[in-house]
Design a protein around this motif. Sequence first.
Motif, PDB file in Angstrom:
ATOM      1  N   ALA A   1       0.737  -1.227   0.182  1.00  0.00           N
ATOM      2  CA  ALA A   1      -0.218   0.007   0.061  1.00  0.00           C
ATOM      3  C   ALA A   1       0.806   1.104   0.120  1.00  0.00           C
ATOM      4  O   ALA A   1       2.096   1.262   0.190  1.00  0.00           O
ATOM      5  CB  ALA A   1      -1.051  -0.172   1.501  1.00  0.00           C
ATOM      6  N   VAL A   2       0.382   2.368  -0.108  1.00  0.00           N
ATOM      7  CA  VAL A   2       1.008   3.677   0.173  1.00  0.00           C
ATOM      8  C   VAL A   2       0.631   3.957   1.494  1.00  0.00           C
ATOM      9  O   VAL A   2      -0.596   3.998   2.009  1.00  0.00           O
ATOM     10  CB  VAL A   2       0.369   4.710  -0.842  1.00  0.00           C
ATOM     11  CG1 VAL A   2       0.879   6.168  -0.500  1.00  0.00           C
ATOM     12  CG2 VAL A   2       0.559   4.476  -2.226  1.00  0.00           C
ATOM     13  N   TYR A   3       1.762   4.002   2.284  1.00  0.00           N
ATOM     14  CA  TYR A   3       1.831   4.616   3.912  1.00  0.00           C
ATOM     15  C   TYR A   3       1.752   6.030   4.010  1.00  0.00           C
ATOM     16  O   TYR A   3       2.678   6.653   3.473  1.00  0.00           O
ATOM     17  CB  TYR A   3       2.630   3.732   4.340  1.00  0.00           C
ATOM     18  CG  TYR A   3       2.351   2.168   4.580  1.00  0.00           C
ATOM     19  CD1 TYR A   3       2.469   1.430   3.496  1.00  0.00           C
ATOM     20  CD2 TYR A   3       1.952   1.804   5.860  1.00  0.00           C
ATOM     21  CE1 TYR A   3       2.058   0.079   3.534  1.00  0.00           C
ATOM     22  CE2 TYR A   3       1.968   0.259   5.999  1.00  0.00           C
ATOM     23  CZ  TYR A   3       1.911  -0.258   4.790  1.00  0.00           C
ATOM     24  OH  TYR A   3       1.532  -1.669   5.172  1.00  0.00           O
ATOM     25  N   TYR A   4       0.730   6.362   4.726  1.00  0.00           N
ATOM     26  CA  TYR A   4       0.677   8.077   4.909  1.00  0.00           C
ATOM     27  C   TYR A   4       0.910   8.088   6.320  1.00  0.00           C
ATOM     28  O   TYR A   4       0.252   7.545   7.346  1.00  0.00           O
ATOM     29  CB  TYR A   4      -0.552   8.524   4.689  1.00  0.00           C
ATOM     30  CG  TYR A   4      -0.935   8.442   3.001  1.00  0.00           C
ATOM     31  CD1 TYR A   4      -1.583   7.320   2.670  1.00  0.00           C
ATOM     32  CD2 TYR A   4      -0.567   9.441   2.201  1.00  0.00           C
ATOM     33  CE1 TYR A   4      -1.850   7.314   1.389  1.00  0.00           C
ATOM     34  CE2 TYR A   4      -0.810   9.441   0.851  1.00  0.00           C
ATOM     35  CZ  TYR A   4      -1.601   8.177   0.218  1.00  0.00           C
ATOM     36  OH  TYR A   4      -1.845   8.215  -0.894  1.00  0.00           O
ATOM     37  N   CYS A   5       1.680   9.380   6.559  1.00  0.00           N
ATOM     38  CA  CYS A   5       2.024   9.903   8.064  1.00  0.00           C
ATOM     39  C   CYS A   5       1.263  10.596   8.544  1.00  0.00           C
ATOM     40  O   CYS A   5       0.507  11.457   7.552  1.00  0.00           O
ATOM     41  CB  CYS A   5       3.308  10.177   8.207  1.00  0.00           C
ATOM     42  SG  CYS A   5       3.719  11.054   9.905  1.00  0.00           S
ATOM     43  N   ASN A   6       0.461  10.651   9.598  1.00  0.00           N
ATOM     44  CA  ASN A   6      -0.572  11.672  10.033  1.00  0.00           C
ATOM     45  C   ASN A   6      -0.042  12.262  11.376  1.00  0.00           C
ATOM     46  O   ASN A   6       0.547  11.429  12.023  1.00  0.00           O
ATOM     47  CB  ASN A   6      -1.668  10.955  10.337  1.00  0.00           C
ATOM     48  CG  ASN A   6      -2.834  11.843  10.978  1.00  0.00           C
ATOM     49  OD1 ASN A   6      -3.285  11.597  12.219  1.00  0.00           O
ATOM     50  ND2 ASN A   6      -3.347  12.637  10.178  1.00  0.00           N
ATOM     51  N   ALA A   7      -0.240  13.486  11.629  1.00  0.00           N
ATOM     52  CA  ALA A   7       0.157  14.227  12.989  1.00  0.00           C
ATOM     53  C   ALA A   7      -1.302  15.006  13.251  1.00  0.00           C
ATOM     54  O   ALA A   7      -1.739  15.726  12.748  1.00  0.00           O
ATOM     55  CB  ALA A   7       1.348  15.162  12.780  1.00  0.00           C
TER      56      ALA A   7
END
Length: 120
Positions: free
Chosen positions: A91-97
């Motif tokens: 998958a495409v992995y996304y960082c979230n803050a």
Amino acid sequence: QVQLVESGGGLVQAGGSLRLSCAASGSIFSINAMGWYRQAPGKQRELVAAITSGGSTNYADSVKGRFTISRDNAKNTVYLQMNSLKPEDTAVYYCNAERVVVAGTGNDYWGQGTQVTVSS
């Protein structure tokens, strides 16, 4: 302005490991939670793991026991150690803050995404 910069994605064989990193930059006072989401082709974005500023963690059932999330508050950086990778982790992995406080105002931010591909 806050930016999230991700690194560490790539191609790995099933059973292998990868470590993702995400660094938040800017005049940041504090960050509530940081986490990783992923989106596979044709599927909705889903939570993989999250960690609060106090160190409490939450994992998707599909990655429990294989992935570990950690965080360096001093560096505003979150990591995702991924072991025993499976093709379905592709998958495409996304960082979230979440609730990044800058000059008294809190907002959520996303990284640009990093591709993780696990071959069988």
